[in-house]
Design a protein around this motif. Structure first.
Motif, mmCIF file in Angstrom:
data_model
loop_
_atom_site.group_PDB
_atom_site.id
_atom_site.type_symbol
_atom_site.label_atom_id
_atom_site.label_comp_id
_atom_site.label_asym_id
_atom_site.label_seq_id
_atom_site.Cartn_x
_atom_site.Cartn_y
_atom_site.Cartn_z
ATOM 1 N N GLY A 45 0.815 -1.201 0.000
ATOM 2 C CA GLY A 45 0.000 0.000 0.000
ATOM 3 C C GLY A 45 0.847 1.249 0.000
ATOM 4 N N SER A 82 -7.133 -3.653 0.469
ATOM 5 C CA SER A 82 -6.356 -4.273 -0.594
ATOM 6 C C SER A 82 -7.275 -5.148 -1.421
ATOM 7 C CB SER A 82 -5.206 -5.094 -0.026
ATOM 8 O OG SER A 82 -5.676 -6.310 0.494
ATOM 9 N N TYR A 121 -4.726 -1.651 -4.529
ATOM 10 C CA TYR A 121 -4.841 -1.059 -3.207
ATOM 11 C C TYR A 121 -5.638 0.218 -3.357
ATOM 12 C CZ TYR A 121 -3.394 0.023 1.584
ATOM 13 O OH TYR A 121 -3.369 0.267 2.929
#
Lengths: 115, 115
Positions: free
Chosen positions: A101, B51, B32
């Motif tokens: 992320g 995610s 993401y």
């Protein structure tokens, strides 16, 4: 104290002037970003830097330049300001070691008006 | 072409009710997704993320749902409070192989929660 600071917070300048916006961070993050926000257009990436020696153009880099003076400092310059560069400018940081992320942390913004 | 779309510029909800903010994306490589909240005169702040290996993530009053087949995500706020009134940005990135791609933002949705 704020983790990501931007100076100045507000600036009015004239067409053709050179102007620099500065960003400093105390988060210890590797990555820094400059965005601009225009009404109805969201956030658009101008430049980003993964470390002091790595500078990359974003979506709308024309008319802008940047300098990464240190891990904690990333400045944005408008060499010859024009009225359509009037916008809200944000600096952001993220941590390369943050794992999956890409959560970014934003500064409070600089409102720039070019007359 | 916009890769991340927030088709509703504004949303008005009564206090205590559910707020549902929507976001669509076109790039199937995004893995993401994040939601940011922005108050006037402040920088965006991270709210919640998900995610692509999940279809739901919950944090208190905030839940994000991801429908990969429809390339659609939504943010649910229950119950909505006046302090939730802000602009909400959806963002997406590609992190395949840990590369931590840049964030692509939608144009934002302005949420107004009325007392």
């Amino acid at each position: 104290d704020a983790d990501v600071t931007q100076t100045p917070r507000n600036r009015i300048t004239k067409t053709g002037k050179r102007i620099m916006l500065e960003c400093s961070q105390t988060k210890g993050h590797d990555r820094m970003y400059w965005y601009r926000q225009d009404p109805g257009l969201g956030l658009r990436l101008i430049y980003y830097s993964f470390d002091v020696k790595d500078i990359n153009k974003g979506e709308i880099s024309d008319g802008y330049s940047v300098s990464r003076q240190a891990q904690a400092k990333f400045s944005l310059s408008l060499e010859s300001a024009i009225p359509n560069q009037t916008a809200l400018y944000f600096c952001a940081t993220s941590d390369l070691a943050g794992g999956f992320g890409n959560e970014q942390f934003f500064g409070p913004g600089t409102r720039l008006t070019v007359l | 072409d916009q890769q991340v779309k927030q088709n509703s510029p504004s949303l008005s909800v009564q206090e205590g009710r559910i707020s549902i903010l929507n976001c669509d994306y076109t790039n199937s490589m995004f893995d993401y997704f994040l939601w940011y909240k922005k108050y006037p005169a402040e920088g965006p702040t991270f709210l919640i993320s998900i995610s692509s290996i999940k279809d739901k993530n919950e944090d208190g009053r905030f839940t994000v749902f991801l429908n990969k087949s429809a390339k659609h995500l939504s943010l649910h706020i229950v119950p909505s409070q006046p302090g939730d009134s802000a602009v909400y940005f959806c963002a997406a990135s590609i992190n395949y192989g840990g590369s931590q791609g840049n964030l692509i933002f939608g144009k934002g949705t302005k949420l107004s929660v009325k007392p």
